[in-house]
Design an enzyme around this catalytic site. Structure first.
Site, PDB file in Angstrom:
ATOM      1  N   ARG A 114       0.577  -0.905   0.073  1.00 38.59           N
ATOM      2  CA  ARG A 114       0.405  -0.014  -0.493  1.00 38.59           C
ATOM      3  C   ARG A 114       0.381   1.316  -0.211  1.00 38.59           C
ATOM      4  O   ARG A 114       0.294   2.256   0.043  1.00 38.59           O
ATOM      5  CB  ARG A 114      -0.689  -0.171   1.494  1.00 38.59           C
ATOM      6  CG  ARG A 114      -2.547  -0.725   0.644  1.00 38.59           C
ATOM      7  CD  ARG A 114      -3.230  -0.849   2.520  1.00 38.59           C
ATOM      8  NE  ARG A 114      -2.285  -2.101   3.309  1.00 38.59           N
ATOM      9  CZ  ARG A 114      -2.811  -1.744   4.677  1.00 38.59           C
ATOM     10  NH1 ARG A 114      -3.618  -1.345   4.600  1.00 38.59           N
ATOM     11  NH2 ARG A 114      -2.414  -3.148   5.062  1.00 38.59           N
ATOM     12  N   TYR A 153      33.476  33.134  -4.750  1.00 33.62           N
ATOM     13  CA  TYR A 153      33.796  31.872  -4.081  1.00 33.62           C
ATOM     14  C   TYR A 153      34.952  30.942  -4.292  1.00 33.62           C
ATOM     15  O   TYR A 153      35.703  31.440  -4.570  1.00 33.62           O
ATOM     16  CB  TYR A 153      32.814  31.331  -6.150  1.00 33.62           C
ATOM     17  CG  TYR A 153      33.189  29.385  -6.483  1.00 33.62           C
ATOM     18  CD1 TYR A 153      33.115  28.638  -5.052  1.00 33.62           C
ATOM     19  CD2 TYR A 153      34.819  28.986  -6.487  1.00 33.62           C
ATOM     20  CE1 TYR A 153      33.271  27.243  -4.800  1.00 33.62           C
ATOM     21  CE2 TYR A 153      34.704  27.753  -6.968  1.00 33.62           C
ATOM     22  CZ  TYR A 153      34.041  27.211  -5.565  1.00 33.62           C
ATOM     23  OH  TYR A 153      34.559  25.132  -5.556  1.00 33.62           O
TER      24      TYR A 153
END
Ligand code: UD1
Ligand code: CA
Length: 459
Positions: A15, A368
């Protein structure tokens, strides 16, 4: 008394409508069956815990391997009685009590298992089951008791008479039995005439007919017994587990603003007087120290954050370390293997990966920094980019202590920048910079006096 635990977890769980075995679905940041194994730890050593696996056995066993429990394979799922019988080889020699749990009931607490063991141990009964009362008992086995509350038998929903269908005292599927009686009588269970499955529940009637007494421990709150069959129940379990976790943390001295909006995995640790703002998510094995602040919407996954550090709103950080009194964000991104050392500051739109930012160093805006080692008190100007990737390989950048990297610098790795040196704004740095030097790597500016005025006159 010695207790052995068997956790039944071989079923697929149709289920769920999933390609993944049911017990591997996650709630509260752990696989369902992991919760059950943790709870079992309250009554048995890992060496006396056995998990019956079947569907996706390898994956289930891999998930549970760190717990050090034993595994028993059930290749064909012929019912709960058949599943337990597979353990006879490994567990039958173990004396004392045998506790049977199911892998899809993650809300059962350690306290309840200890109570079940103690009730059984002191009862003189052959076994004790956990029962509860539910408004809608459809699908469950019904517990049939006598006037004293002793269990006569368990009747599965499909085998119930119309009268029995009205009983709403149900079997949780969780039992604590005398081990010797189980191993002696398990083979007496016959296949159910309707389904052909061997029902473990039949052991109760078998033992009772031999003159043994069987007891029930009734839980008033059926929530703890919630078995997961569908994704709706999975979501309910997740909600309950996370609410429990937040409660425990708040009681231990953590402040939460709008706690119901905060997501915290079960294994997360948070120190006293830390404040967690709305919508934050603390995941995996994240550890937060004391007196920290975790900003709104921050997502911390497998992070270590030391005391007094602040993670400002909407920062996303994974598998990294933030030292005491460091500051991160808002809108910062820490990718794996980053270390923000003591008192260092990472500001908005700064991304770091596999990088160490030394004590007191700063990278405040839009940058960065990848595969780099940055010294103490170094200042990384706005817009600095480390070019760590040449299209084929990653290279490292080393920046010493007390360095000033001017805004909009481009550092092409591999490159070394010595301590106390300066890099002029807008530079493209491809060669090493010695200690105490100034490096300029940009075109010289040209100025043409009166150029604009002359242009205007021409028009
Ligand atoms: C079982 C009980 C029922 C009880 C209910 C509570 C039986 C016969 N019935 O029914 O009385 O009310 O639990 O939720 O036991 N499993 C195996 N191998 C198998 C079959 C099952 O490992 O061959 C495992 C499943 O993965 C699951 C657990 O045993 O974790 C229970 O099996 P399930 O089929 O869900 O039993 P229920 O029909 O719910
Ligand atoms: Ca079930």
């Amino acid at each position: 008394m010695n207790t052995t635990v068997v956790i039944l977890a071989a079923g697929l769980g149709t289920r769920m409508r999933s390609k993944q075995a049911k017990v591997l679905h996650r709630a509260g940041g752990r696989a369902l069956v992991e919760h059950v194994v943790r709870s079992a730890g309250a009554v048995a050593e890992p060496g006396r815990i056995f998990v019956v696996t079947g569907h996706q056995a390898e994956a289930v066993e891999q998930t549970l391997a760190p717990a050090g429990v034993g595994f028993v394979r059930q290749t064909e799922q012929k019912g709960t009685g058949h599943a337990l019988a597979q353990c006879a080889g490994q567990a039958a020699g173990l004396d004392g009590l045998l506790m049977v749990l199911v892998g899809d009931a993650p809300l059962l607490t350690q306290e309840t298992l200890v109570r079940l063991r103690d009730q059984q141990a002191g009862s003189g009964a052959a076994g004790t089951l956990i029962s509860t009362t539910v408004p809608d008992p459809a699908g469950y086995g019904r517990v049939i008791t006598d006037a004293n509350g002793d269990v006569l038998e368990i009747v599965e929903h499909k085998s119930c008479t119309p009268e029995q269908l009205k009983i709403n005292v149900i079997n949780s599927g969780i039992y604590c039995l005398r081990a010797d009686l189980v191993w002696k009588n398990l083979s007496l269970i016959q296949p159910n005439p309707g389904s052909g499955e061997y029902y473990l529940t039949d052991i109760f009637e078998i033992l009772r007919k031999q003159g043994h007494r069987l007891g029930a421990m009734h839980l008033l709150d059926p929530n703890e017994l919630l078995g997961i069959n569908t994704r709706i129940e999975l979501a309910q379990a997740d909600t309950i587990l996370r609410a429990r976790k937040r409660r425990a943390l708040m009681l231990s001295g953590v402040t939460m603003e709008q706690p119901e909006s905060i997501t915290i995995d079960m294994d997360v640790e948070v120190g006293q007087d830390t404040v967690i703002e709305p919508q934050a998510r603390l995941l995996g094995a994240t550890k937060i120290g004391e007196g920290c602040r975790i900003g709104a919407g921050a997502i911390l996954d497998n992070m270590t954050v030391e005391s007094g550090a602040q993670i400002h709103p909407y920062s996303v950080a994974t598998q990294s370390y933030v030292a005491a009194r460091a500051q991160v964000g808002p809108f910062a991104r820490l990718r794996p293997n980053t270390r923000i050392e003591e008192g260092a500051e990472v500001g908005n739109f700064a991304e770091l990966k596999n990088t160490r930012l030394g004590p007191g160093a700063k990278s405040h805006h839009v940058s960065y920094l990848g595969d780099a080692d940055i010294g103490a008190k170094t200042n990384i100007g706005a817009g600095t980019i480390i070019c760590n990737y040449d299209g084929a390989k990653k290279h490292r950048t080393t920046i010493g202590d007390g360095v000033f990297i001017g805004s909009n610098s481009t550092l092409v790795a591999p490159v070394e920048i010595g301590a106390e040196s300066y890099v002029a704004a807008g530079s493209v740095i491809t060669d090493g910079v010695p200690k105490d030097a100034l490096a300029l790597g940009r075109a010289r500016q040209t100025v043409k006096p009166e150029w604009a005025a002359k242009r205007r006159q021409k028009k």
